[in-house]
Motif scaffolding. Structure first.
Motif, mmCIF file in Angstrom:
data_model
loop_
_atom_site.group_PDB
_atom_site.id
_atom_site.type_symbol
_atom_site.label_atom_id
_atom_site.label_comp_id
_atom_site.label_asym_id
_atom_site.label_seq_id
_atom_site.Cartn_x
_atom_site.Cartn_y
_atom_site.Cartn_z
ATOM 1 N N LYS A 117 41.484 5.007 -37.693
ATOM 2 C CA LYS A 117 43.079 5.617 -37.307
ATOM 3 C C LYS A 117 43.716 6.277 -38.321
ATOM 4 C CE LYS A 117 45.480 1.297 -38.723
ATOM 5 N NZ LYS A 117 46.276 0.099 -38.242
ATOM 6 N N THR A 118 43.385 6.187 -39.607
ATOM 7 C CA THR A 118 43.743 6.544 -40.777
ATOM 8 C C THR A 118 42.801 7.909 -41.332
ATOM 9 O OG1 THR A 118 45.047 4.800 -41.480
ATOM 10 C CG2 THR A 118 44.680 6.700 -43.014
ATOM 11 N N LEU A 119 41.706 7.452 -41.274
ATOM 12 C CA LEU A 119 40.567 8.629 -42.084
ATOM 13 C C LEU A 119 40.050 9.194 -40.881
ATOM 14 C CD1 LEU A 119 38.919 6.039 -44.246
ATOM 15 C CD2 LEU A 119 40.566 7.574 -44.781
ATOM 16 N N LEU A 187 40.198 13.537 -45.879
ATOM 17 C CA LEU A 187 40.604 13.325 -47.212
ATOM 18 C C LEU A 187 41.037 14.746 -47.845
ATOM 19 C CD1 LEU A 187 38.060 10.557 -48.901
ATOM 20 C CD2 LEU A 187 40.484 10.186 -48.168
ATOM 21 N N ASP A 188 40.886 15.568 -47.201
ATOM 22 C CA ASP A 188 41.240 16.941 -47.603
ATOM 23 C C ASP A 188 42.794 16.839 -47.954
ATOM 24 O OD1 ASP A 188 40.582 19.673 -48.297
ATOM 25 O OD2 ASP A 188 41.844 19.968 -46.338
ATOM 26 N N ASN A 189 43.559 16.357 -47.214
ATOM 27 C CA ASN A 189 44.940 15.957 -47.555
ATOM 28 C C ASN A 189 44.983 15.302 -48.773
ATOM 29 O OD1 ASN A 189 45.465 17.587 -45.123
ATOM 30 N ND2 ASN A 189 45.429 15.462 -43.940
ATOM 31 N N GLU A 190 44.206 14.737 -49.306
ATOM 32 C CA GLU A 190 44.599 13.829 -50.448
ATOM 33 C C GLU A 190 43.938 14.418 -51.883
ATOM 34 O OE1 GLU A 190 46.248 11.191 -49.767
ATOM 35 O OE2 GLU A 190 45.990 11.790 -47.606
ATOM 36 N N PRO A 202 47.435 5.465 -49.527
ATOM 37 C CA PRO A 202 46.756 4.501 -48.649
ATOM 38 C C PRO A 202 45.662 5.247 -48.442
ATOM 39 C CG PRO A 202 49.228 4.877 -48.488
ATOM 40 C CD PRO A 202 48.867 6.009 -49.491
ATOM 41 N N ALA A 203 45.537 6.393 -48.031
ATOM 42 C CA ALA A 203 44.279 6.922 -47.324
ATOM 43 C C ALA A 203 42.943 6.662 -48.358
ATOM 44 C CB ALA A 203 44.319 8.533 -47.083
ATOM 45 N N VAL A 204 43.114 6.977 -49.656
ATOM 46 C CA VAL A 204 42.273 6.941 -50.670
ATOM 47 C C VAL A 204 41.854 5.541 -50.781
ATOM 48 C CG1 VAL A 204 41.433 7.092 -53.095
ATOM 49 C CG2 VAL A 204 42.929 8.937 -51.847
ATOM 50 N N GLU A 205 42.779 4.640 -50.624
ATOM 51 C CA GLU A 205 42.398 3.127 -50.845
ATOM 52 C C GLU A 205 41.885 2.658 -49.846
ATOM 53 O OE1 GLU A 205 42.935 1.290 -53.311
ATOM 54 O OE2 GLU A 205 43.336 3.298 -54.467
ATOM 55 N N LEU A 210 36.452 1.131 -47.212
ATOM 56 C CA LEU A 210 35.241 1.421 -46.296
ATOM 57 C C LEU A 210 33.861 1.532 -46.895
ATOM 58 C CD1 LEU A 210 34.224 2.630 -43.265
ATOM 59 C CD2 LEU A 210 34.661 5.086 -44.412
ATOM 60 N N LEU A 211 34.143 2.214 -48.040
ATOM 61 C CA LEU A 211 32.919 2.480 -48.903
ATOM 62 C C LEU A 211 32.216 1.075 -49.366
ATOM 63 C CD1 LEU A 211 33.620 5.693 -50.825
ATOM 64 C CD2 LEU A 211 32.386 5.445 -48.700
#
Length: 667
Positions: A117-119, A187-190, A202-205, A210-211
């Protein structure tokens, strides 16, 4: 491209996905002069060792892509996100959903997606290797292990294999063998304005979680693999740790006697005397193996060696112990031993079989005595393994009919039927192989060997009365199973088949095309009801393996197979001498106080006391027919027969068998 540095040294510059990204191969400077001295193949090898595993890193030599040498490293496995990987362990997000990108073909890993939902949509694959891939010349250019995170095709963490995750959470033993390629375009936005680093947020975390979840999945897979490998080696380790007087020394003496041909070993594979030319060379090789790290028995493998060979064969030259998957004892218990965690008892049993022969050899038994002991033991194992047990042909036929709606049930019933018909049949049904294998061992004729092999395919239907469609038969797959198993024929058995009007449907046309392409091979479709009729009739009509070969040679469609069985039903065999045979066996056992009677002795009694001249093969066929009608009273073995009751009782059982046959079978 070729370049020269400030010192004037020639080298090779490797370009990344964008023109400003480049690396110089320092470890192979002065490459241009080397190219005049090295062959193209050698130069390609030099370059391949310098290549890291990078999806966005390509190198061409003379127009041909150079593959990184690490790409050929043995893998534990490869898994695609959204296909093999759908559920991830913690701390990965748990709201991931499967999806596909229909614009990308299924052969491309990016066709499969996990959606967060986020990534957003995420594609990628995970690879685990047997050995570390984080060392070597290629590390001077770029890394091969760790996380490779791409955003719109650009690697955003080229220098950080851990993607900012604390290294104490990434166990080195796994991380050095681990490679994850993942595309997270959102992640382009980050990305920072420099495009070289990520903003905290939050998106990077969430991406890190996930990784890390994927890494934990890899860690679990690697631990399971290492445990399996350890279990796989336990049999050889236990053998090596056992007293040499019980294991290595007797087997070495057996191997030496087999090399010198003073005995014909059943469990020791023949040695190529063009390689080891003398007994001294062979003994020196055995001693070298014993004192090596791997030992006399270095590896255990599972192979199809044929139903007639023993359950284990040892190649003393390379130390490979082969367990025969086509031996009935192994094949009929395949379900118990198909897990590496459970196969240790089978491997130890196989080792014990070889040690038994070695011990008999050490005890000084003559070759005939050894053969008698080993033959009796092997025959007992085969008899105990066969699931049909002491059932007559009517009962076996009924089990086949009852199993038509059960996939596994029909597979096993089909194998039972072929054992009842006189074949050596074993279940198979591993991934991408036939359901069973049946071998007919026949004496050679004037035209040559008459042995033949049949690939067995069971096609059940959940609903009674349903027909197997063309797509359910899969002629190309049947033919491949037949050919890979080195079979002459394939028999496909089901409740019924869709073969079209006048047997001109697509499935029959495909079978006929296979017959044209492979003139010495055949595929036959047969209804379970007709096969059940055949197995019931075979003892009464005395249908032997040579006669059954005609079924596979002549019949393609279910209707043709039914007509062939109809002809068997209407046939009138010559008068059977079963009463004389039963009386002769009974009298010989009573007078000689022997438990069994060899066929040679039985023929002599029949000729002298019953005035009956009969060939050995006809006698064996008659005895086999008796054993299928009265299986718990009359035993027909390969070289002898055994009677457990009086002739009157046996004859009564035979009459009852005929009376129990369905009326249609007797019309």
């Amino acid at each position: 491209q070729w370049m020269s540095d400030e010192r004037g040294r020639d080298g090779l510059r490797l370009f990344g996905p964008e023109a400003e990204e480049s690396w110089t191969v320092a470890i192979i400077t002065d490459l241009k002069p080397m190219a005049t001295e090295l062959s193209s193949g050698r130069l390609r090898w030099v370059l391949s060792t310098a290549m890291p595993l990078r999806d966005d890193f390509s190198l061409y030599l003379n127009g041909r892509l150079v593959e990184a040498s690490k790409a050929d490293s043995a893998q534990v496995g490869r898994w695609t996100l959204g296909n093999e990987i759908t559920d991830l362990p913690k701390p990965s997000p748990c709201e991931l959903e499967q999806a596909t990108d229909e614009k990308i073909p299924e052969t491309d890993y990016r066709h499969y997606l996990l959606v967060d939902k986020t990534l957003g949509p995420i594609s990628g694959y995970l690879e685990l290797f047997e050995d570390p891939i984080d060392a070597g010349k290629s590390q001077e250019i770029g890394r091969s292990n760790g996380f490779f995170v791409y955003v719109h095709g650009r690697l955003i963490n080229p220098d950080d294999a851990g993607f900012g995750i604390e290294r104490n959470r990434l166990r080195h033993g796994t991380f050095s063998r681990f490679r994850l390629v993942v595309n997270i375009d959102r992640l382009d936005n980050e990305l920072r304005s420099s495009r070289e680093a990520l903003l905290a947020g939050p998106a990077v975390e969430r991406a890190k979680a996930l990784l890390l979840g994927l890494f934990n999945l890899a860690r679990k897979e690697l631990e399971a693999h290492e445990a399996e490998v350890a279990l796989e080696r336990r049999a050889t380790q236990r053998f090596a740790d056992s007293p040499a007087s019980l294991t290595e020394k007797p087997i070495m003496r057996l191997a030496v006697d087999a090399y010198e041909e003073t005995i014909q070993s059943r469990h020791i594979a023949p040695v190529d005397k063009k390689v080891l030319r003398s007994i001294d060379e062979f003994q020196a090789h055995l001693l070298e193996r014993v004192h090596s790290e791997s030992g006399l028995i270095a590896d255990v493998v599972y192979e199809d060696l044929g139903p007639i060979l023993p359950m284990a064969m040892l190649d003393t030259v390379d130390g490979r112990l082969s367990i025969n998957l086509e031996h009935p004892f192994v094949a009929h218990f395949a379900d118990e031993f198909n897990d590496r965690k459970k196969n240790l008892p089978l491997e130890l049993f196989a080792l014990a079989e070889i040690s038994l022969e070695a011990s008999l050899n050490d005890a000084g038994l003559d070759p005939n005595g050894m053969a008698l002991v080993l033959d009796s033991r092997d025959e007992l194992l085969r008899y105990l393994a066969k699931s049909s047990g002491a059932r007559n042909s009517i009962t076996v036929a009924q089990s086949l009919l009852n199993s038509q709606t059960s996939a596994r049930g029909l597979e096993l019933a089909l194998v039972d039927v072929f054992n009842q018909l006189g074949f050596d049949a074993v279940p198979k049904a591993a991934k991408d192989e036939q359901d069973g294998l049946a071998v007919a061992y026949l004496p050679a004729s004037e035209a040559g060997p008459t042995q033949y092999r049949v690939s067995l395919e069971a096609k059940s239907k959940e609903r009674l009365g349903a027909k197997v469609k063309k797509s359910g038969v899969e002629v190309s797959t049947i033919a491949r199973h037949r050919d890979e198993a080195n079979c002459d024929f394939a028999l496909v058995v089901g409740p019924d088949f869709e073969t079209g009007a006048d047997d001109m449907g697509a499935v029959i046309r495909e079978i006929n095309a296979d017959r044209v392409a492979n003139p010495n091979k055949r595929i036959t479709l047969m209804r379970a009801s007709d096969l059940a009729r055949l197995v019931r009739l075979a003892p009464v009509k005395r249908i032997n393996l040579l006669k059954l070969r005609e079924l596979f040679l002549q019949c393609v469609s279910p209707n043709e197979a039914a007509a062939w069985v109809d002809a068997v039903e209407s046939s009138v065999p010559a008068s059977s001498p079963i009463q004389q045979i039963i009386e002769a066996v009974f009298e010989t056992q009573r007078d000689d106080h022997e438990g069994t009677v060899e066929y040679g002795a039985l023929r002599q009694v029949l000729r002298l006391e019953k005035n009956l001249n009969i060939t050995k093969e006809v006698l064996k066929d008659e005895c086999r027919a008796l054993s299928r009608m009265a299986p718990d009273m009359f035993f027909a073995r390969d070289d002898r027969v055994e009677l457990n009751t009086s002739p009157d009782v046996i004859l009564s059982i035979i009459h009852s068998y005929v009376d129990e046959l369905p009326t249609a079978d007797l019309d």
